[in-house]
Design an enzyme around this catalytic site. Structure first.
Site, PDB file in Angstrom:
ATOM      1  N   TYR A 124       6.337  45.468 -38.803  1.00 54.41           N
ATOM      2  CA  TYR A 124       5.909  44.476 -38.811  1.00 54.41           C
ATOM      3  C   TYR A 124       6.839  44.359 -39.482  1.00 54.41           C
ATOM      4  O   TYR A 124       7.142  42.987 -41.012  1.00 54.41           O
ATOM      5  CB  TYR A 124       4.588  44.531 -39.742  1.00 54.41           C
ATOM      6  CG  TYR A 124       3.656  44.965 -39.020  1.00 54.41           C
ATOM      7  CD1 TYR A 124       3.110  45.397 -37.612  1.00 54.41           C
ATOM      8  CD2 TYR A 124       2.073  44.990 -39.381  1.00 54.41           C
ATOM      9  CE1 TYR A 124       2.784  45.602 -36.728  1.00 54.41           C
ATOM     10  CE2 TYR A 124       0.694  44.951 -38.941  1.00 54.41           C
ATOM     11  CZ  TYR A 124       1.473  45.398 -37.865  1.00 54.41           C
ATOM     12  OH  TYR A 124      -0.208  45.589 -36.408  1.00 54.41           O
ATOM     13  N   LYS A 175       4.144  60.293 -36.942  1.00 55.77           N
ATOM     14  CA  LYS A 175       4.013  60.930 -35.608  1.00 55.77           C
ATOM     15  C   LYS A 175       5.120  61.039 -35.564  1.00 55.77           C
ATOM     16  O   LYS A 175       6.163  60.879 -34.783  1.00 55.77           O
ATOM     17  CB  LYS A 175       3.887  59.268 -34.358  1.00 55.77           C
ATOM     18  CG  LYS A 175       3.501  59.346 -33.353  1.00 55.77           C
ATOM     19  CD  LYS A 175       2.469  60.434 -32.605  1.00 55.77           C
ATOM     20  CE  LYS A 175       2.404  60.518 -31.148  1.00 55.77           C
ATOM     21  NZ  LYS A 175       1.566  62.003 -30.594  1.00 55.77           N
ATOM     22  N   ASP A 208      -2.699  60.074 -33.539  1.00 50.56           N
ATOM     23  CA  ASP A 208      -3.587  60.190 -32.449  1.00 50.56           C
ATOM     24  C   ASP A 208      -4.896  61.264 -32.605  1.00 50.56           C
ATOM     25  O   ASP A 208      -5.649  61.004 -31.945  1.00 50.56           O
ATOM     26  CB  ASP A 208      -3.289  60.707 -30.774  1.00 50.56           C
ATOM     27  CG  ASP A 208      -1.872  61.318 -30.711  1.00 50.56           C
ATOM     28  OD1 ASP A 208      -1.227  62.023 -32.085  1.00 50.56           O
ATOM     29  OD2 ASP A 208      -0.916  61.515 -30.459  1.00 50.56           O
ATOM     30  N   ASP A 232      -3.501  49.478 -39.573  1.00 49.10           N
ATOM     31  CA  ASP A 232      -3.822  48.323 -39.141  1.00 49.10           C
ATOM     32  C   ASP A 232      -5.027  49.016 -37.665  1.00 49.10           C
ATOM     33  O   ASP A 232      -5.753  48.399 -38.349  1.00 49.10           O
ATOM     34  CB  ASP A 232      -2.181  47.424 -38.253  1.00 49.10           C
ATOM     35  CG  ASP A 232      -3.229  45.885 -37.815  1.00 49.10           C
ATOM     36  OD1 ASP A 232      -4.209  45.617 -38.674  1.00 49.10           O
ATOM     37  OD2 ASP A 232      -2.423  45.618 -37.846  1.00 49.10           O
ATOM     38  N   ASP A 236      -9.016  49.073 -38.657  1.00 47.37           N
ATOM     39  CA  ASP A 236      -9.547  48.060 -37.422  1.00 47.37           C
ATOM     40  C   ASP A 236     -11.203  49.041 -36.803  1.00 47.37           C
ATOM     41  O   ASP A 236     -12.594  49.311 -36.835  1.00 47.37           O
ATOM     42  CB  ASP A 236      -9.713  47.699 -36.397  1.00 47.37           C
ATOM     43  CG  ASP A 236      -9.066  46.186 -36.931  1.00 47.37           C
ATOM     44  OD1 ASP A 236      -8.469  45.600 -37.525  1.00 47.37           O
ATOM     45  OD2 ASP A 236      -9.072  45.272 -35.451  1.00 47.37           O
TER      46      ASP A 236
HETATM   47 MG    MG Z   1      -5.319  43.995 -37.809  1.00 50.21          MG
END
Ligand code: MG
Ligand code: NAI
Length: 336
Positions: A124, A175, A208, A232, A236
């Site tokens: 980001y 990762k 993962d 992020d 969720d």
């Molecule tokens: Mg989000």
């Protein structure tokens, strides 16, 4: 007197932020509220998604309660997500996303974890470009960014351990087997910082595998620390264990004014209907009060939300029929 800057934003942000503000007002603390604009509607009206006046009010406030804003999935000249801009402007490098079981069969029992998401770099960083039919995003990981987020994770784990009376456990999620340089550096820094906290039990998981384990045995986690995009997505995912995006709170902490916000977005599919779940915003407000030095008020607010849910008052996303206003009234009734 402390000042809270309310930034409702777009869509359901304009429904859940007033609900949370009403509950905070009901607590009768010595707080002043100011409201400021941001978001896509604001951009269309005045040409800026985060006007200078909003930035000024947020800077001068002791905390921001943010709703959500709509960001188109295409390039719109001059538009940048205001929450990303706020995080950048105030150097809010730590995003804390607690996920815990709630009363009712929409939630799994035994979940009590915290995702500590690096909030300022990673994928980001805004370093994306297109060269003809090739598009490139740069994933920036720094030693400074990685070390400081790991310190936050360790301190959070120690704080949680004191309250809960169980050993602190931090899981580093990365990762590094594929992203050997970027996540390699993140992992290296995290392991180095961990040496200063010998009392914290440490483990690591590839992202993962972490995604799988969050579904299979979420009760085995305490604190997870990870880079921006992974955090992020995982937060969720984790919210779905306890009722979904409508109930997930978060805090953005760092150098400038702390910003508290529900994890969800502007939810255009339900906006304007008065049915949005205010729990994520209410629990974010509870985190805000705790950060502002009002831990008892924060705990009272959280308890009132949990009691209302336990009494069966729930919005449609949790299988109930309550409106935003009805749920908020239930909570305020318990605070009066
Ligand atoms: Mg989000
Ligand atoms: P979303 O979080 O807005 O919605 C996803 C799903 O969850 C939808 O079905 C929605 O109805 C439901 N939902 C969300 N909040 C809810 C609530 N309080 N009560 C009940 N149900 C709720 O995510 P989506 O649809 O991916 O994005 C919509 C817009 O929001 C986009 O423009 C996106 O850029 C923006 N967004 C903004 C964020 C922010 O401002 N921090 C965060 C995430 C998305």
């Amino acid at each position: 007197m402390k000042t809270i800057c309310l930034i409702p934003g777009d869509g359901v942000g304009g429904e859940v932020v007033p609900a949370a503000a009403e509950a905070v007002r009901t607590l009768g603390l010595d707080l002043d509220f100011v409201t400021a604009e941001a978001g896509f509607a604001c951009f269309e009206a005045c040409g800026s998604a985060l006007p200078d006046a909003t930035l000024d009010l947020a800077r001068r406030a002791d905390a921001v309660l943010f709703g959500a804003t709509s960001s188109p999935s295409t390039v719109v000249q001059g538009y940048r997500s205001p929450i990303l801009a706020l995080r950048r402007q105030f150097d809010l490098y730590a995003n804390l996303r607690p996920v815990f079981s709630l009363p009712g069969d929409y939630s799994r029992p035994g979940v009590d974890l915290l995702i500590v998401r690096e909030n300022s770099e990673g994928l980001y960083s805004g370093r994306e470009r297109r060269e003809g039919d090739t598009a490139i995003a740069e994933r920036v990981i720094t030693r400074q960014g990685s070390e400081r987020i790991m310190r936050v994770a360790m301190e959070q784990a120690l704080g949680r351990s004191r309250v809960r009376g169980r050993p602190p456990l931090v899981t580093i999620v990365h990762k590094a087997n594929v992203l050997k340089l970027t996540d390699g550096l993140f992992r290296e820094c995290a392991l180095e910082v961990a040496r200063d906290f010998p009392e914290v039990q440490l483990s690591e998981l590839l992202v993962d595998a972490a995604a799988m384990k969050l579904v299979k045995s979420p009760e085995t986690f305490d604190v997870l620390v990870t880079t921006n995009l992974f955090g992020d997505i995982l937060s969720d995912e984790a919210s779905a264990l306890v009722g979904g995006l409508g109930v997930a709170p978060s805090a953005n902490l760092g150098s400038g004014t702390p910003v508290f916000e529900p994890v969800h977005g502007s939810a255009p599919d339900i906006a304007g209907k008065g049915v949005a779940n205010p729990v994520g915003a209410l629990l974010s407000a509870a985190m805000l009060l705790e950060t502002l030095g009002e831990p008892e008020a924060g705990a009272r607010l959280r308890a009132a939300v949990i009691e209302a849910l336990a009494a069966g008052v729930r919005t449609a996303d949790l299988g109930g029929t309550a409106t935003t206003a009805q749920f908020t009234r239930e909570v305020c009734g318990r605070l009066e």
